[in-house]
Design a protein around this motif. Sequence first.
Motif, PDB file in Angstrom:
ATOM      1  N   GLY A  20       0.774  -1.223   0.000  1.00  0.00           N
ATOM      2  CA  GLY A  20       0.000   0.000   0.000  1.00  0.00           C
ATOM      3  C   GLY A  20       0.810   1.280   0.000  1.00  0.00           C
ATOM      4  N   THR A  21       2.120   1.232  -0.229  1.00  0.00           N
ATOM      5  CA  THR A  21       2.899   2.463  -0.187  1.00  0.00           C
ATOM      6  C   THR A  21       3.558   2.800  -1.509  1.00  0.00           C
ATOM      7  OG1 THR A  21       4.853   1.292   0.553  1.00  0.00           O
ATOM      8  CG2 THR A  21       3.423   2.210   2.251  1.00  0.00           C
ATOM      9  N   THR A  24       2.872   6.420  -2.809  1.00  0.00           N
ATOM     10  CA  THR A  24       3.382   7.554  -2.055  1.00  0.00           C
ATOM     11  C   THR A  24       4.894   7.622  -2.080  1.00  0.00           C
ATOM     12  OG1 THR A  24       3.323   6.272  -0.025  1.00  0.00           O
ATOM     13  CG2 THR A  24       1.403   7.639  -0.518  1.00  0.00           C
ATOM     14  N   PRO A  36      -0.625  12.826  -0.293  1.00  0.00           N
ATOM     15  CA  PRO A  36      -1.605  11.744  -0.348  1.00  0.00           C
ATOM     16  C   PRO A  36      -2.941  12.146  -0.964  1.00  0.00           C
ATOM     17  CG  PRO A  36      -1.515  12.645   1.855  1.00  0.00           C
ATOM     18  CD  PRO A  36      -0.467  13.368   1.050  1.00  0.00           C
ATOM     19  N   VAL A  39      -5.425   9.833  -3.350  1.00  0.00           N
ATOM     20  CA  VAL A  39      -5.044   8.429  -3.258  1.00  0.00           C
ATOM     21  C   VAL A  39      -6.018   7.754  -2.314  1.00  0.00           C
ATOM     22  CG1 VAL A  39      -3.236   6.793  -2.622  1.00  0.00           C
ATOM     23  CG2 VAL A  39      -2.628   8.966  -3.686  1.00  0.00           C
ATOM     24  N   GLU A  40      -6.612   6.668  -2.791  1.00  0.00           N
ATOM     25  CA  GLU A  40      -7.647   5.993  -2.024  1.00  0.00           C
ATOM     26  C   GLU A  40      -7.253   4.551  -1.752  1.00  0.00           C
ATOM     27  OE1 GLU A  40     -10.772   6.496  -4.826  1.00  0.00           O
ATOM     28  OE2 GLU A  40     -11.016   8.616  -4.380  1.00  0.00           O
ATOM     29  N   ASP A  41      -7.774   3.978  -0.684  1.00  0.00           N
ATOM     30  CA  ASP A  41      -7.555   2.573  -0.373  1.00  0.00           C
ATOM     31  C   ASP A  41      -8.785   1.782  -0.791  1.00  0.00           C
ATOM     32  OD1 ASP A  41      -5.045   2.775   0.831  1.00  0.00           O
ATOM     33  OD2 ASP A  41      -5.927   3.360   2.740  1.00  0.00           O
ATOM     34  N   ARG A  64      -3.551   0.670  -2.504  1.00  0.00           N
ATOM     35  CA  ARG A  64      -3.669   2.117  -2.639  1.00  0.00           C
ATOM     36  C   ARG A  64      -3.669   2.439  -4.118  1.00  0.00           C
ATOM     37  NH1 ARG A  64      -0.819   5.828   1.291  1.00  0.00           N
ATOM     38  NH2 ARG A  64      -2.760   6.868   0.853  1.00  0.00           N
TER      39      ARG A  64
END
Length: 175
Positions: A20-21, A24, A36, A39-41, A64
């Motif tokens: 998930g990184t 970023t 951020p 940017v959505e999860d 992400r």
Amino acid sequence: MGDKVLEGCSGRRSDSFSRGTFLTAQTSDAPFGSQPVGVEDAAFSLSDNDNSELALSPWRWPIRMSSPERAILEMLDELPADESFQKVDTLFEGLVSLRPKLLNQLLEECRSIKVKRLFFIYADKHVHPWRKHIDTAHIELGRGDRSLVQGGRLHPTCRMTVPAELVPQETVDGA
């Protein structure tokens, strides 16, 4: 959630991607840096089964991803080296439901003059309903003319040399 070690096709292990990184951890020349915004999860799963064993599968971790508003700006950053103008034009044609409030925020925070000018070239070409809600007063578009492609034409409002098909056609009055 900790880091996930990924194993590539070559069988070599790589821990360069943390779960998930990856969005970023952009390079410094990216249009937003490590902001951020946009940017959505989202949970990604191949199964809708609530089985506890499936919950432990590698497909049950969040991914992400960029929102459509941020994704189009990231795609514009790839022009002309890694994307084609025609591909971006086709994609932009279908962006009828973008959120103007988020677009305003992203365009204000975007550091790339090229991306912002290209965005307005495509937005003005396709005349989507959300375009009239974008406030350009707080968006820095830089000064002077820019050249993106050789042999192109200078866009009259955005002052950037782009392929001729992106420049508005001059209308001749019959008067």
